[in-house]
Enzyme design. Structure first.
Site, PDB file in Angstrom:
ATOM      1  CB  SER A  36      -0.956   0.006   1.193  1.00  0.00           C
ATOM      2  OG  SER A  36      -0.256   0.182   2.407  1.00  0.00           O
ATOM      3  CE  LYS A 104      -2.821   1.856   4.889  1.00  0.00           C
ATOM      4  NZ  LYS A 104      -2.727   0.975   3.698  1.00  0.00           N
TER       5      LYS A 104
END
Length: 261
Positions: A36, A104
């Site tokens: 990701s 993230k």
């Protein structure tokens, strides 16, 4: 005193206490489990998380994830610290299951307005129009309803951020990847997105992250290998900053495993 301290540190008891102290308050090992954050962080990157970046989180027993102290401040931290900033890469506990760690990029903080249009992240910072004029180029700015919005505010400084051209809005992919109505981020919360925008399970799907879930920020990669167990020596001892510098001017790898991860 020095000899006594050395002898204590050399004992099993001293060693265990020191190791646990480091894990609890200083740094903790973390392995990147998914793509990701590609191409900034890769699957198989093993890094230390700087746990004192945003305060001192409540210590937990490693692997068991059991808190060893109560949450006295009701914010997940023994000591409250500086809050994460826009653009930071943040390690945090998944709000739906706080035994799981995610990593993230923070793209919006409390009071900000964001929307997604045709895969583009569009931000109106809480500081207002004058802040936008001072900090972003005209090419990035659009105006709507008297507000100045910034299109893809992090792509210029963080070259690992990218989209997958194979993911198109044909009804086969989640609508959150392509468009999202404007939302205001609640105070004390953070909107997170992966750099691999079309393959990241992030705040677009499950919402914002509260400060109590914030753990720290990547410190440096101490080891890295690919799916074939081939060591990536060029990434060992790299920081996020050095990786991003190295990505400037290079072609981004857009070959991705399908799905959201």
């Amino acid at each position: 005193m020095i000899k006594k301290a050395y002898n204590w540190a050399s004992s099993w008891t001293g060693t265990i206490i020191i190791v646990l102290g480091v894990i609890f308050f200083v740094a903790q090992a973390f392995v990147i489990p998914s793509g990701s954050m590609k191409n900034t962080l890769l699957i198989g990157d093993m890094l230390f998380v700087k746990k004192f970046s945003y305060g001192i989180p409540i210590p937990r027993i490693p692997w068991l994830e059991i808190p060893i102290l109560p949450d006295f401040n009701n914010n997940g931290h023994l000591i409250e610290g500086e809050k994460p900033k826009r653009g930071d890469i943040v390690v945090f506990r998944y709000p739906k299951d706080d035994s799981i760690h995610y990593v993230k990029r923070l793209v919006a903080t409390g009071g900000d307005l964001i929307l997604i249009q045709n895969k583009n992240l569009i931000l109106h910072p809480k500081e207002g129009n004058e802040y936008v004029r001072k900090n972003y180029s005209k090419e990035q700015i659009i105006e709507s309803d008297g507000k100045l919005w910034v299109i893809n505010p992090y792509a210029k400084n963080h070259p690992g951020i990218h989209n997958d051209p194979n993911v198109i809005n044909n009804g086969l992919y989640p609508s959150e990847l392509f468009n999202k109505l404007p939302i205001k981020i609640p105070e004390g919360e953070y909107f997170m997105m992966g750099d691999n925008r079309d393959h990241s399970n992030d705040s677009r799907f499950w919402g914002t992250v509260e400060y109590k879930h914030i753990v720290g920020t990547p410190w440096f990669i101490y080891f890295s290998w690919d799916e074939n167990k081939k060591i990536r020596w060029d990434r060992v001892f790299s920081t996020v900053e050095s990786i991003e510098e190295d990505l400037i001017g290079k072609e981004i790898d857009i070959n991705h495993k399908e799905g959201i991860y």
